[in-house]
Structure formats: C-alpha cells, structure tokens
Scaffold this motif. Structure first.
Motif, short mmCIF file in Angstrom:
data_model
loop_
_atom_site.label_atom_id
_atom_site.label_comp_id
_atom_site.label_asym_id
_atom_site.label_seq_id
_atom_site.Cartn_x
_atom_site.Cartn_y
_atom_site.Cartn_z
N LEU A 1 0.88 -1.08 0.06
CA LEU A 1 0.08 0.03 0.05
C LEU A 1 0.86 1.30 -0.07
N MET A 2 1.95 1.27 0.76
CA MET A 2 2.90 2.36 0.83
C MET A 2 3.56 2.46 -0.53
N VAL A 3 4.03 1.75 -1.14
CA VAL A 3 4.45 1.79 -2.41
C VAL A 3 3.52 2.24 -3.41
N ALA A 4 2.43 1.73 -3.37
CA ALA A 4 1.46 2.19 -4.25
C ALA A 4 1.00 3.79 -4.10
N LEU A 5 1.03 4.09 -3.02
CA LEU A 5 0.78 5.72 -2.72
C LEU A 5 1.91 6.50 -3.32
N VAL A 6 3.16 5.92 -2.81
CA VAL A 6 4.37 6.87 -3.29
C VAL A 6 4.14 6.92 -4.82
N THR A 7 4.04 5.86 -5.56
CA THR A 7 3.94 5.62 -7.09
C THR A 7 3.07 6.60 -7.40
N ARG A 8 1.59 6.45 -6.91
CA ARG A 8 0.48 7.13 -7.38
C ARG A 8 0.54 8.75 -7.35
N PHE A 9 1.17 9.47 -6.38
CA PHE A 9 1.30 10.67 -6.09
C PHE A 9 2.45 11.04 -6.47
N ASN A 10 3.49 10.59 -7.32
CA ASN A 10 4.71 10.87 -7.86
C ASN A 10 5.62 11.64 -6.65
N MET A 11 5.69 10.95 -5.51
CA MET A 11 6.54 11.39 -4.67
C MET A 11 7.84 10.65 -4.31
N GLN A 12 8.30 10.22 -5.30
CA GLN A 12 9.85 9.48 -5.20
C GLN A 12 10.78 10.46 -4.76
N GLU A 13 10.61 11.67 -4.91
CA GLU A 13 11.87 12.60 -4.67
C GLU A 13 12.06 12.42 -2.95
N ILE A 14 11.19 12.19 -2.34
CA ILE A 14 11.24 12.42 -0.76
C ILE A 14 12.09 11.28 -0.36
N PHE A 15 12.40 10.19 -1.06
CA PHE A 15 13.12 8.99 -0.77
C PHE A 15 14.42 8.98 -1.47
N GLY A 16 14.75 10.11 -2.22
CA GLY A 16 16.07 10.19 -2.99
C GLY A 16 17.09 11.01 -2.15
#
Length: 107
Positions: free
Chosen positions: A32-47
C-alpha cells in the motif's frame, strides 16, 4: 493403514496462524505504501537530492514542502495573513529563457 494428510494434525500450534496473519498484514502495508508513493509521484522524498514540492498551488490551503539534507520543512499560509486579506504586492517580473534559466527584473 493410510491416513489422509489433511486430517492429520501434525503441529497443533495455534500461534502459527497468528504469525501468518501478521506476515500477510505487513506485506499488504508495504504494498500500500509503495502504491501511494508511485500514485502521487513522491519518489523525490526517498531520494538523496534536495527538493521543493508545492501542494494546491494558488489556493488558500497551499503548502510548500522543502527538503534540504535530512531536514524537511512545511510552510503554510498563516491565519493572520488570511484574516487581514493581505496577499502581497508585485515587486518585479521574472522571465524564463529557453534554456531554463530564470531572470528577475525588479520594478
């Protein structure tokens, strides 16, 4: 005599079922967390790079979220600004060139 393997109760450990349910719940939560991160384009938070994100641009509930290093800051419009109605004033003009550079011209 041959026994049915389904009816054979080899391990009667009731906690085994609870452990399996916990494992399933953890897998579901991570998915669920992975789906939410990819859905809302929040990959920058983990970079590792610094970033700035604007939520609800141009609206009263606009937020600016910035990350510099390991520190994350959130900026919201204060209640004092909204109650007085002061929104700011124009202090200049900004132009974006074709190469992405921005030039600010004060008035």
């Amino acid at each position: 005599m041959r026994r049915n393997r389904l009816l054979d109760s080899g391990d009667d450990d009731p906690m085994q079922t609870v452990a399996n349910l916990f494992d399933v719940a953890m897998v579901f939560a991570v998915a669920l967390m992975v789906a939410l991160v990819t859905r809302f384009n929040m990959q920058e938070i983990f970079g590792k790079e610094d970033f700035t994100m604007i939520k609800n641009p141009g609206k009263d509930n606009m937020e600016i979220i910035t990350r510099q290093g390991k520190e994350i800051k959130r900026y919201k419009a204060s209640d004092e600004q909204q109650s007085t109605g002061k929104r700011g004033r124009k202090v200049g003009i900004a132009y974006e060139l074709e190469n992405g550079e921005i030039i600010y011209v004060p008035e």
